[in-house]
Design an enzyme around this catalytic site. Sequence first.
Site, short mmCIF file in Angstrom:
data_model
loop_
_atom_site.label_atom_id
_atom_site.label_comp_id
_atom_site.label_asym_id
_atom_site.label_seq_id
_atom_site.Cartn_x
_atom_site.Cartn_y
_atom_site.Cartn_z
N ARG A 29 0.80 -1.23 0.00
CA ARG A 29 0.00 0.00 0.00
C ARG A 29 0.83 1.28 0.00
O ARG A 29 0.55 2.20 -0.76
CB ARG A 29 -0.93 0.02 1.23
CG ARG A 29 -2.01 -1.05 1.19
CD ARG A 29 -2.97 -0.84 2.36
NE ARG A 29 -4.01 -1.87 2.40
CZ ARG A 29 -5.02 -1.83 3.26
NH1 ARG A 29 -5.11 -0.85 4.14
NH2 ARG A 29 -5.93 -2.79 3.25
N ASP A 103 -3.95 4.01 5.00
CA ASP A 103 -2.98 3.80 3.91
C ASP A 103 -3.62 3.29 2.62
O ASP A 103 -2.94 2.98 1.65
CB ASP A 103 -1.83 2.88 4.37
CG ASP A 103 -2.34 1.54 4.87
OD1 ASP A 103 -3.55 1.27 4.75
OD2 ASP A 103 -1.52 0.77 5.40
N ASP A 104 -4.96 3.17 2.61
CA ASP A 104 -5.65 2.84 1.36
C ASP A 104 -6.47 4.05 0.89
O ASP A 104 -7.55 3.90 0.31
CB ASP A 104 -6.51 1.58 1.50
CG ASP A 104 -7.44 1.61 2.70
OD1 ASP A 104 -7.44 2.61 3.44
OD2 ASP A 104 -8.18 0.63 2.89
N ASP A 190 -11.41 6.21 15.54
CA ASP A 190 -12.16 7.28 14.86
C ASP A 190 -13.46 7.61 15.61
O ASP A 190 -13.81 8.79 15.78
CB ASP A 190 -12.41 6.95 13.38
CG ASP A 190 -13.02 5.58 13.15
OD1 ASP A 190 -13.17 4.81 14.12
OD2 ASP A 190 -13.36 5.28 12.00
N HIS A 214 -14.01 3.33 1.48
CA HIS A 214 -14.51 2.20 0.69
C HIS A 214 -15.78 1.60 1.30
O HIS A 214 -16.25 0.56 0.86
CB HIS A 214 -13.42 1.15 0.46
CG HIS A 214 -12.77 0.64 1.73
ND1 HIS A 214 -13.43 -0.11 2.64
CD2 HIS A 214 -11.51 0.81 2.20
CE1 HIS A 214 -12.61 -0.41 3.63
NE2 HIS A 214 -11.43 0.15 3.39
#
Length: 277
Positions: A29, A103-104, A190, A214
Site C-alpha cells: 500500500r 494507507d488505502d 475514529d 470504501h
Amino acid sequence: RDNFSHSREVQLSDVFISVKTTKKFHTSRVNLLLETWVSIGREAVHFFTDANDSGLERKVMAGRLINTNCSARHARAALCCKMSLEFDRFLASKRKWFCHVDDDTYVNIPGLLRLLQQYNSNGDWYLGKPSLNHPLEIKDIETPNKKTAFWFATGGAGFCLSRGIALKMMPFTGGGKLKSICEKVRLPDDCSIGFIVYYYMNKELTVIPGFHSHLEGLWLIQPRDLENHITFSYARTGNTVNIVRVPGFPRDSDPTRFRSIHCHLYPNLPQCVKMKQ
Ligand code: UDP
Ligand code: MN
C-alpha cells in the site's frame, strides 16, 4: 489586518497529514501512495507504523516514518495507540490542521488545501464524513441508563481537526489519554475522536461530502468531477471490487485506480503522458 489573517492561503506546510499504516502494508500500500499523491504532498505527510523499515525510510522524507511501537493488530487498543501518537506529533508540529488518513486512501492535495482554506484553524473544526446513516449510540459514561448519540467521521474517509479544537482536546486525547477514552467507551479510534468532540467539546462534525471511504460506493463518483473530491479509496471483497471508475491505465496495472486518478489530476506528469490519447 488581523481579521484577514485566517483568509491567508493554506499551504502544505500548514497541514499535518498522518497516514496510518502497519508493517504488512509497507510494500503493497505505502509504495503506491509514495508514487502518487504523496509525491505532491510530501512536505505535509507523516507515516505512523509499527515496525522499523530501513528500505521505506530511505524513500520517505527524513523523520517522517514514525515507528509507534504500538502492536501490529487491527484491534481497538493498537489503533487507538497509533491515533494517540498521531495526535501528539501534530500538536508538537505547530501546524494548523491535523488530517488523518488510512494507507488505502488517495488524497487530492490541492482539493484538501482548498477545503481547509474555507475554515479558520483557530476555530473549532472537525471535518469529515460519516459512514453510518444514523448517529452512533452508546451508554452514557456517567449515567448508564441514559444514552449518548453522536456522529463521527469514518477514519477510512479521512478527517481533519483544526489546531483550535485540537488544543482543547489535549486533556482528553494528548499524552496517551486517547487510549483510556477508547477503553472507557469501548470504541475504535475514529469513533472515540467523534465522541470526544461531541461529549467534551460540545461540537458537531461538519460533513464534507468529498471525503470517500470504501464503505460507500466509489463507482458513483463521476470521473469528470474528480478534482472536486478530496479523498478516494478502494477495496475488494471476494470477487467484487469497489473502486473509482476512472478511465486511464489498464485494470491489471492499476487495480486500485490510484495511478489513473493521479494522472487525471496531473495529466502533464511524465508517467501520465502515455495515458493521454
Ligand atoms: N491497520 C493497522 N494495523 C493492523 C491492520 C490495519 O494499523 O493490524 C491500519 C491499516 O494500515 C489502515 C487501517 O488500519 O490504515 C485500516 O485497515 P484496513 O484498510 O486493512 O481495514 P478496514 O478497517 O478499512 O476494513
Ligand atoms: Mn481500509
